[in-house]
Design a protein around this motif. Structure first.
Motif, PDB file in Angstrom:
ATOM      1  N   TYR A   3       0.873  -1.242  -0.159  1.00  0.00           N
ATOM      2  CA  TYR A   3       0.175   0.057  -0.087  1.00  0.00           C
ATOM      3  C   TYR A   3       0.925   1.034  -0.022  1.00  0.00           C
ATOM      4  O   TYR A   3       0.362   2.393  -0.482  1.00  0.00           O
ATOM      5  CB  TYR A   3      -0.862   0.077   1.237  1.00  0.00           C
ATOM      6  N   VAL A   4       1.978   1.240   0.774  1.00  0.00           N
ATOM      7  CA  VAL A   4       2.834   2.484   0.518  1.00  0.00           C
ATOM      8  C   VAL A   4       3.290   2.815  -0.762  1.00  0.00           C
ATOM      9  O   VAL A   4       3.347   4.129  -1.187  1.00  0.00           O
ATOM     10  CB  VAL A   4       4.061   2.310   1.519  1.00  0.00           C
ATOM     11  N   MET A  42       1.777   6.780  -5.692  1.00  0.00           N
ATOM     12  CA  MET A  42       1.359   6.741  -6.946  1.00  0.00           C
ATOM     13  C   MET A  42       0.276   7.434  -6.842  1.00  0.00           C
ATOM     14  O   MET A  42      -0.266   8.287  -7.802  1.00  0.00           O
ATOM     15  CB  MET A  42       0.901   5.419  -7.390  1.00  0.00           C
ATOM     16  N   ALA A  43      -0.687   7.597  -5.697  1.00  0.00           N
ATOM     17  CA  ALA A  43      -1.912   8.348  -5.659  1.00  0.00           C
ATOM     18  C   ALA A  43      -1.742   9.734  -6.117  1.00  0.00           C
ATOM     19  O   ALA A  43      -2.806  10.476  -5.999  1.00  0.00           O
ATOM     20  CB  ALA A  43      -2.561   7.764  -4.341  1.00  0.00           C
ATOM     21  N   ARG A  54     -10.871   3.596  -5.015  1.00  0.00           N
ATOM     22  CA  ARG A  54     -11.516   2.291  -4.422  1.00  0.00           C
ATOM     23  C   ARG A  54     -10.490   1.379  -3.735  1.00  0.00           C
ATOM     24  O   ARG A  54     -10.776   0.221  -3.312  1.00  0.00           O
ATOM     25  CB  ARG A  54     -12.285   1.516  -5.555  1.00  0.00           C
ATOM     26  N   ASP A  55      -9.384   1.793  -3.393  1.00  0.00           N
ATOM     27  CA  ASP A  55      -8.343   0.994  -2.766  1.00  0.00           C
ATOM     28  C   ASP A  55      -8.694   0.505  -1.482  1.00  0.00           C
ATOM     29  O   ASP A  55      -9.340   1.214  -0.628  1.00  0.00           O
ATOM     30  CB  ASP A  55      -6.917   1.708  -2.627  1.00  0.00           C
ATOM     31  N   LYS A  56      -8.423  -0.630  -1.101  1.00  0.00           N
ATOM     32  CA  LYS A  56      -8.842  -1.065   0.272  1.00  0.00           C
ATOM     33  C   LYS A  56      -8.047  -0.488   1.347  1.00  0.00           C
ATOM     34  O   LYS A  56      -8.646  -0.608   2.465  1.00  0.00           O
ATOM     35  CB  LYS A  56      -8.364  -2.791   0.247  1.00  0.00           C
ATOM     36  N   ARG A  88      -6.409   5.843  -0.083  1.00  0.00           N
ATOM     37  CA  ARG A  88      -7.526   6.764  -0.360  1.00  0.00           C
ATOM     38  C   ARG A  88      -7.605   7.915   0.053  1.00  0.00           C
ATOM     39  O   ARG A  88      -7.891   9.079  -0.561  1.00  0.00           O
ATOM     40  CB  ARG A  88      -8.880   6.099   0.034  1.00  0.00           C
ATOM     41  N   TYR A  89      -6.772   8.119   1.337  1.00  0.00           N
ATOM     42  CA  TYR A  89      -6.420   9.558   1.846  1.00  0.00           C
ATOM     43  C   TYR A  89      -5.628  10.376   0.893  1.00  0.00           C
ATOM     44  O   TYR A  89      -5.939  11.288   0.702  1.00  0.00           O
ATOM     45  CB  TYR A  89      -5.828   9.387   3.169  1.00  0.00           C
ATOM     46  N   ALA A  90      -4.611   9.544   0.322  1.00  0.00           N
ATOM     47  CA  ALA A  90      -3.561  10.407  -0.502  1.00  0.00           C
ATOM     48  C   ALA A  90      -4.299  10.761  -1.804  1.00  0.00           C
ATOM     49  O   ALA A  90      -3.990  11.741  -2.307  1.00  0.00           O
ATOM     50  CB  ALA A  90      -2.319   9.432  -0.970  1.00  0.00           C
ATOM     51  N   VAL A  91      -5.060   9.963  -2.410  1.00  0.00           N
ATOM     52  CA  VAL A  91      -5.641  10.206  -3.552  1.00  0.00           C
ATOM     53  C   VAL A  91      -6.955  11.408  -3.421  1.00  0.00           C
ATOM     54  O   VAL A  91      -7.286  12.115  -4.339  1.00  0.00           O
ATOM     55  CB  VAL A  91      -6.261   9.048  -4.529  1.00  0.00           C
ATOM     56  N   ALA A  92      -7.175  11.468  -2.315  1.00  0.00           N
ATOM     57  CA  ALA A  92      -8.327  12.014  -2.059  1.00  0.00           C
ATOM     58  C   ALA A  92      -8.078  13.675  -2.589  1.00  0.00           C
ATOM     59  O   ALA A  92      -9.049  14.544  -2.567  1.00  0.00           O
ATOM     60  CB  ALA A  92      -8.837  12.498  -0.637  1.00  0.00           C
TER      61      ALA A  92
END
Length: 147
Positions: free
Chosen positions: A69-70, A75-76, A91-93, A98-102
């Motif tokens: 995940y790191v 990448m996010a 939609r990552d688990k 999700r926090y980084a892509v937000a």
């Protein structure tokens, strides 16, 4: 690190972690080492390489699917993601991804809304803050990296 331009490269498997980190950040990365970094065993080294601003689209796609995940978190934040990669990261688990892509400016209004309703409070807060412009940093002797 290399004596001369024509000296043969030592096999990637023989390199210590410090040398691998050096090459992951090097602006003059030999093609064989670039390929080796895609399969690198050390997450720290993969993360440094994944943050490079000069990744190819194939390398970006590869790291968006990384099992750690790191690496996906690195990448996010990128501004060069394809729409399907942004969707996958939304939609990552892992809530950290999700926090980084937000805060990624590439989010659609629907994706931003989805993240504002996420099960994780910190993801919701980040999505409500809105997009953040991607930034790079470049230390002397290193390739530019996304922050």
């Amino acid at each position: 690190m290399r004596e001369g331009a024509h000296d043969p490269l030592p096999p990637w498997s023989s390199l210590e972690l410090a040398a691998r980190l050096h090459w992951a950040l090097s602006p003059e990365l030999p093609a064989p080492y670039r390929q080796a970094l895609l399969r690198e065993q050390w997450v720290q080294t993969r993360c440094y390489f994944a943050r490079r601003a000069d990744l190819t689209p194939a390398e970006v796609a590869h790291f968006c699917q990384d099992p750690d995940y790191v690496v996906r978190l690195c990448m996010a934040k990128r501004p060069d993601l394809l729409p399907e990669q942004v969707e996958s990261l939304c939609r990552d688990k892992d809530p950290n991804v999700r926090y980084a892509v937000a805060r990624n400016a590439l989010l659609t209004p629907e994706q931003r809304q989805q993240l504002q309703e996420d099960a994780d409070e910190l993801v919701r807060q980040a999505a409500k803050k809105g997009p953040r412009v991607s930034q790079t940093r470049c230390r002397p002797g290193q390739v530019p990296l996304y922050r």
